[in-house]
Each structure stands twice: as structure tokens, then as C-alpha cells.
Design an enzyme around this catalytic site. Structure first.
Site, PDB file in Angstrom:
ATOM      1  N   ASP A 240      -6.577  50.562  25.866  1.00 24.80           N
ATOM      2  CA  ASP A 240      -5.613  51.619  26.106  1.00 24.80           C
ATOM      3  C   ASP A 240      -6.069  52.361  27.357  1.00 24.80           C
ATOM      4  OD1 ASP A 240      -3.471  53.330  25.859  1.00 24.80           O
ATOM      5  OD2 ASP A 240      -3.797  53.725  23.731  1.00 24.80           O
ATOM      6  N   TRP A 241      -5.155  53.066  27.987  1.00 24.41           N
ATOM      7  CA  TRP A 241      -5.425  53.670  29.295  1.00 24.41           C
ATOM      8  C   TRP A 241      -6.421  54.829  29.156  1.00 24.41           C
ATOM      9  CZ3 TRP A 241      -2.780  49.634  29.362  1.00 24.41           C
ATOM     10  CH2 TRP A 241      -2.179  49.109  30.502  1.00 24.41           C
TER      11      TRP A 241
END
Length: 700
Positions: A240-241
Site C-alpha cells: 500500500d502507498w
């Protein structure tokens, strides 16, 4: 030969990886732009281009900032949210939705679409629930698998997220989930397992949170032991970012690509810091070789390399067929919760003067919600849908009736730039509101209540919006915002025939007025055609067939995550409820929901008869006859629950293990066959229209 089997893909990927320098390998395993990795030009290896989903392909941003490019060529089909899709209980529509998303992602030049989200709805207060399918693992996986197949038919990778136990937004970067492994494997992992085994998803996104002390994006337990070793996954794992926190742990894990929200791409954990550790001999270069091979295998599957490019599908976006799919899904997602005295459907021919009340009647939801935000080609609101359907012979009067809390002033910066601050999320919406705003709402109420007395047909359309259903945000409770309860009570007092419609991605408290409302309809963030679909249901052009994919509690304290465990904590999320999530908890401890899992009414009626079990190819099937006993054609979802006759304390009373949706004309009967997954001797088979509307039982 341009389509290779897995062995051939690996051989070719390993050969190509062997030609890469260390610097080239490093460039492939982390973001070089906000949504793109670096390619290797000399070997004609492209970077991977990604985009958020799952309600549509997100707008284009500048490569190194969260500023929109501001073009007019990145408007797309706005699809109903995953909760709406799950409410259709229609696997075919799930495939069609994935088909649209894959085609539009490819049409926009994307290689990876970041969806679907398959996290379980542990609590009704999670801000991202609208992105997820259900509280139930079986329904979730049955909707997710065809979705994935629909996406990937277009040479686009579905990225199933967020792996795993990502069930709150509060402190989502740091909260440590404590859960027994039985619950993890029975409730929270099955959808991911089926996404891998049946859906054959090409990519998986790690979660922000920690599990058993490890950050999920670099977890040995999740990524190495379960995903790679147990499940044999050979796809690409993407963070995930901003979900990576340690270079050595990430390098030694089965994470393949690190992405984040900041523009210091060379400083990512798997960028220059990793390169330096390899050059120092602290991490072997072989630690990243397999990551590169996995990425190259993905590119092979997507026809991104060499001569295979000639066969890669081009996709398309904003086609009439895509808009029709959005309408089809929206129509079947509407849930008729209550219809005392057959108040609905309304008669369009008699609708000469209609009063429509509520901000959600004329609100666009596409631009909100966090990373699920969509730059929609258009969005038909409920008010527009009603006016489109009724035409010029009806006078439709619209008043807001209430107003939301004013938003903070917008800036040029996207919210995502600050999305990693304060642990990544918080509880919002519990503060005291400004006295002037309260006074304004009171004045609006008085005005609209006075008007409602004079109308025969009054439709209130309220609920939630993306100030409440939003990434980075958990709700404080289930209460309706903006003093809507007071307004609904007053409207029902002066006009008892008022039709109440709720829009939202999670249930709300209804206790103050639900007993007095004869008709109650639940809509969702239902995409670009959602307003038309809702109007068609209200005025009888479409017979509602949606069923709740989650329990609608009376209050959030009727949910096990709050009654037994804890939720929205900053350090540790204790899943003390174990497997007792959603209806499993309500059934086991005799708690009455407002509306139960699987509930949804129709404008017709269905009779269930003659149930029996059959076996074929080692599988057990339930057969029964369904008859439409009413006067309208309609669709019914036949639900099969399995219940142990001798139940232990850590077992569910019953579990959904099969369903089929069937269309019947008035008076028509049909023999319906439903596979009963995991059936074994000593179980009672329950067949019904919802989890608490069981029509037939088979005990052997």
C-alpha cells in the site's frame, strides 16, 4: 508462441532478469512516479502503470505530485461501489463490473488496477466499508472471484487488497491486530485465498496495519509463510502507498514493489537505501532477484514484452455498454427494507406533485471517498432520476431540508499528500456543531415540514456521504449526521406516507423513526446511473431484488467488534470476538438486528417447496422449487445456510454456504440448484430468503 504457461513464463523472466544490472533491478521494485515504476529502456522493459479503483479508473495526476493534470480526457464510467455490487448477490453482474473496469483501465493505458477490496466489514464504523463487499467471507469471495476474472480478461492485473485484517482507518499505519488464527483463517483470509486459487489474481496489495507485530507489507507470516509457501502464489505483491517501514525487512520479505505517496522516490526503502545495503554486502543481491522475476512474469501475463505486445488488448472507456452495466448493477443493488401496506411502488401516472427532500437527493458522490474518488463522465442524482422518469406532466419540488457541516476550504494539494500523517487515520464526526449551523438546520426543518403537509407524495432521501464514508476516517457511532433524525420524525408526523430513502456505504441508526415509516429503501453509492435506478424502483419500473450483504445493527454496540473486542484503537486492535462477526454474533447471542443479513423485500412474493440434497462429482447440492406467487415479475436470491446439529462454543450457529439468484414471471415455478460448500454429515441445511427468513430445512 506468445501465450506461455507458468513454467515458460518463469524461464523467460529468469533469463531476462539475468541481463539486468543492480541499478536496473532496483528501479523496477519501487515507485519512480506516484503510480508508476521504472522500466529498463535498453531491454525494452516498460514500467508498470497503476491506478486506483474499484469504482472506476482514477483521474490522471502529475508524475511527482498529487495535482490533477486538469485534462478533459480522463473522465470515466463511474461504477457502483463494492457494497452495492455485493447487494445484488449476482455473480454475473460482478463479472460484468470487473469486465468494465478492466476494459477502462486498459483503455486508459493502465497495467494494474488497485482493486477489488475484499476486507471483511468487522464494524459498521469503518470509513472504507463502502469499498468492501460484505461481513461474510463466503459472499465476499463469491463476488470477488468473477470480478477479478472480468478485470484480467483485458490484460490488466487486478490488485486484491488489503492483505490482511485491515478493518479500521484509525491509526491504520501502526495499529497492531491481535486475533486468534482460527478467526483469521475462517473469516479474514478466505476471500484472499479464493482470489489466489480461483480468481488467479495477478497482484495483491499488502495492508497498512500490523498483524502479530509485523507490518503486513513486509510480514514474514503473511507474505512468506501463508501467501507464498501455503498458497503457492507466484504473482506480484505491491505495498500500500506508504506501507513499508524497514529496508531489510522489506527486502527479505515476499514484497515485490514498494509504492508511496511522497515524491522522494530514490529514498524509498527499496530504492537507494536497499542498493547501498546490497553494495555493502549486508543484503544479498539474490534477495531482489525473485522480486524482479515476479514482475517480469506479470508483464508476460499482461502481454507487455516483446512480440506479445501485438496481442495485447487495447480496451476502451466510456462506452454505452459500460454505462448499461453500471445501470444494471445499480438496479439490482437497491434494497427494499420495509414496505408496510404496499406503500411502494408509487404510481407514476398519479404523481402530479411530488416533494423531494434531502441533500442526498441532489448530491454527487463520485468525487469523494479517498482513493476511490472518480472523475465521472456524469452522475445521475436521485432527483434527476425522478424527474427523468416522471417527465413534464409531474411537478417535482425539491428542498434540501437539512445541510451538512461546511467543508474546510479546498487547497491545490490533494488530501493524499498528508495521508500518512497522524498514523494514517482517525475517528471523526463526534464534535459539537456550531450554534449558527444548528439554528439554520432548525429553520430548514420548519420550512420543509410545513410544505410536506400539502403533498400527497413526499420522498425523503438522506443518509451518509463521503464526509463519513471515507478513507482515513472512522465514524464515532452509527447516528445519522446533520440532525436528520429530527427531520424524519417530523416528516412522518405530518405526512405518515413519506417514503424514506437512505444512501450510504454503511448502516445507520434508525430506531427513532423506523417503526413509523411504512416504506424504507436503502441505496448505496450506486454509480453514474444510480439515481435513475433508484427512481425506477420507487415508481415500479424495476422490481427491487437487492439483499443486504451485511447486518444492519440497531446501534454499533450490537456489533461484536464493539461489544467484545475494540475498534478504532491507536495501538492494538483486539479481535476478541473471534469468528463471531456480523450475523454469526447476532445469531449466537440472540441479538435482534434492525435488518438481518440477506434481507431484502420485493414487490412480489416467492414460495419455497420440496427441498432435497443431491451429490455429483463429490459436491453436495441443494435443490428446491421456487414459485413467484405474486403479480409482478421479479428476482429472488435463494440462500443456503449450513448449521451444525451439535454445535461447539466456538462454532457459528449457521453460515452462508451457497446462493443463487433466479428470475421468475408471475406464477412461474423453477427448480433451483445451489451448491452447498463445505457440507458434511451432521449438518442441517437451511434454505431461505435471508439469514432469519428460513423457509425450508433439511436434516439428515
Amino acid at each position: 508462441m506468445k501465450n506461455f504457461n507458468d513454467r515458460e513464463l518463469r524461464e523467460r523472466a529468469e533469463a531476462l532478469a539475468g541481463r539486468l544490472t543492480l541499478e536496473e533491478k532496483i528501479g523496477m521494485i519501487h515507485g519512480a512516479e506516484l503510480f508508476r515504476t521504472k522500466g529498463v529502456e535498453r531491454l525494452k522493459i516498460p514500467g508498470l502503470s497503476m491506478s486506483d479503483g474499484p469504482m472506476g479508473v482514477r483521474q490522471e495526476f502529475e508524475p511527482d505530485s498529487w495535482k490533477s493534470l486538469g485534462n478533459h480526457d480522463d473522465y470515466v464510467t463511474y461504477l457502483p461501489c463494492n457494497s452495492a455490487l455485493a447487494a445484488t448477490w449476482n455473480r454475473g453482474l460482478s463479472y460484468a463490473t470487473g469486465d468494465v473496469l478492466g476494459a477502462e483501465a486498459r483503455g486508459r493505458g493502465k497495467d494494474v488496477i488497485l482493486g477489488p477490496g475484499v476486507n471483511i466489514k468487522r464494524s459498521p464504523l469503518c470509513g472504507r466499508n463502502f469499498e468492501y463487499f460484505s461481513e461474510d467471507p463466503y459472499l465476499t469471495k463469491e463476488m470477488a472471484v468473477p470480478y477479478i476474472k472480468g478485470v484480467q480478461k483485458w490484460d490488466v492485473a487486478a490488485c486484491v487488497k488489503h492483505f490482511a485484517a485491515n478493518n479500521q482507518e484509525t491509526q491504520r499505519l501502526w495499529v497492531d491486530v491481535k486475533i486468534d488464527e482460527k478467526a483469521l483463517r475462517e473469516i479474514y483470509l478466505p476471500a484472499f485465498y479464493d482470489a489466489v486459487k480461483r480468481g488467479k489474481c495477478y497482484t495483491i496489495m499488502g495492508a497498512y496495519n500490523r498483524l502479530y507485530g509485523e507490518h503486513c507489507c513486509q510480514s514474514d507470516f503473511l507474505l512468506n509463510r501463508i501467501l507464498r509457501e501455503e498458497w503457492g502464489y507466484d504473482g506480484v505483491v505491491i505495498s500500500d502507498w506508504g506501507g513499508v517501514h524497514d529496508t531489510k525487512e522489506a527486502a527479505n520479505s515476499q514484497l515485490d514493489i514498494e509504492m508511496s505517496v511522497t515524491d522522494n522516490f530514490d529514498e524509498y526503502y527499496m530504492a537507494e537505501p536497499l542498493k547501498k545495503l546490497i553494495e555493502k554486502g549486508e543484503i544479498p543481491e539474490s534477495a531482489i532477484d525473485e522480486k524482479v522475476v515476479q514482475i517480469l512474469m506479470l508483464m508476460g501475463r499482461l502481454h507487455m514484452l516483446g512480440d506479445a505486445l501485438e496481442e495485447r488488448k487495447c480496451g476502451a472507456y466510456n462506452t454505452p455498454e459500460h454505462r448499461q452495466t453500471a445501470l444494471d448493477v445499480a438496479r439490482e443493488s437497491v434494497v427494499l427494507l420495509k414496505n408496510s401496506g404496499n406503500r411502494l411502488p408509487l404510481c407514476p401516472e398519479r404523481a402530479r406533485e411530488v416533494l423531494v427532500i434531502g441533500e442526498n437527493a441532489d448530491m454527487h458522490h463520485a468525487p469523494g471517498g479517498g482513493s476511490a474518488e472518480i472523475k465521472a463522465l456524469y452522475e445521475i442524482t436521485p432527483l434527476m432520476g425522478i424527474k427523468m422518469l416522471l417527465g413534464g406532466n409531474a411537478k417535482v419540488t425539491y428542498v434540501k431540508g437539512y445541510c451538512q457541516t461546511p467543508k474546510k476550504e479546498d487547497t491545490d494539494a490533494n488530501w493524499q499528500e498528508a495521508s500518512l500523517e497522524n498514523g494514517g487515520g482517525e475517528v471523526r464526526g463526534a464534535g459539537k456543531e456550531d450554534e449558527a449551523l444548528v439554528a439554520r438546520r432548525k429553520a430548514l426543518r420548519e420550512e420543509v415540514v410545513s410544505m410536506a403537509k400539502a403533498f400527497d407524495q413526499v420522498i425523503f432521501i438522506g443518509g451518509l456521504n463521503h464526509e463519513h464514508d471515507c478513507e482515513g476516517n472512522d465514524r464515532a457511532d452509527m447516528r445519522l449526521p446533520y440532525e436528520q433524525d429530527e427531520l424524519i420524525e417530523r416528516l412522518l408526523a405530518v405526512n405518515p406516507d413519506t417514503v424514506v430513502v437512505m444512501v450510504g456505504g454503511s448502516p445507520v441508526e434508525m430506531g427513532r423513526w423506523v417503526d413509523r415509516a411504512d416504506s424504507l429503501v436503502w441505496s448505496w453509492y450506486a454509480g453514474m446511473e444510480g439515481g435513475l435506478a433508484l427512481a425506477e424502483v420507487l415508481f415500479g419500473k424495476v422490481n427491487p431484488s437487492g439483499k443486504l450483504p451485511e447486518s444492519f445493527y440497531k446501534t454499533h454496540m450490537d456489533c461484536s467488534a464493539h461489544a467484545w473486542g475494540n475498534f478504532a484503537q491507536k495501538e492494538t486492535a483486539d479481535y476478541a470476538e473471534g469468528i463471531f462477526v456480523g450475523y454469526r454474533y447476532l445469531d449466537a447471542f440472540h441479538i435482534e438486528p434492525e435488518f438481518c443479513f440477506g434481507h431484502g423485500l420485493s414487490y412480489t412474493s416467492f414460495a419455497y417447496e420440496a427441498a432435497c440434497l443431491t451429490e455429483k462429482d463429490g459436491k453436495t447440492y441443494v435443490e428446491c422449487r421456487i414459485t413467484n406467487t405474486g403479480k409482478k415479475a421479479g428476482k429472488e436470491t435463494v440462500q443456503v445456510y449450513l448449521a451444525p446439529r451439535e454445535r461447539s462454543e466456538d462454532e457459528a450457529v449457521q453460515q452462508l454456504k451457497g446462493f443463487e439468484k433466479v428470475f421468475l414471471e408471475p406464477g412461474e415455478s423453477r427448480r433451483v440448484t445451489v451448491e452447498a460448500e463445505d457440507y458434511r454429515a451432521g449438518m442441517e441445511v437451511r434454505v431461505g430468503s435471508s439469514s432469519r427468513d428460513i423457509r425450508l430445512c433439511i436434516a439428515q
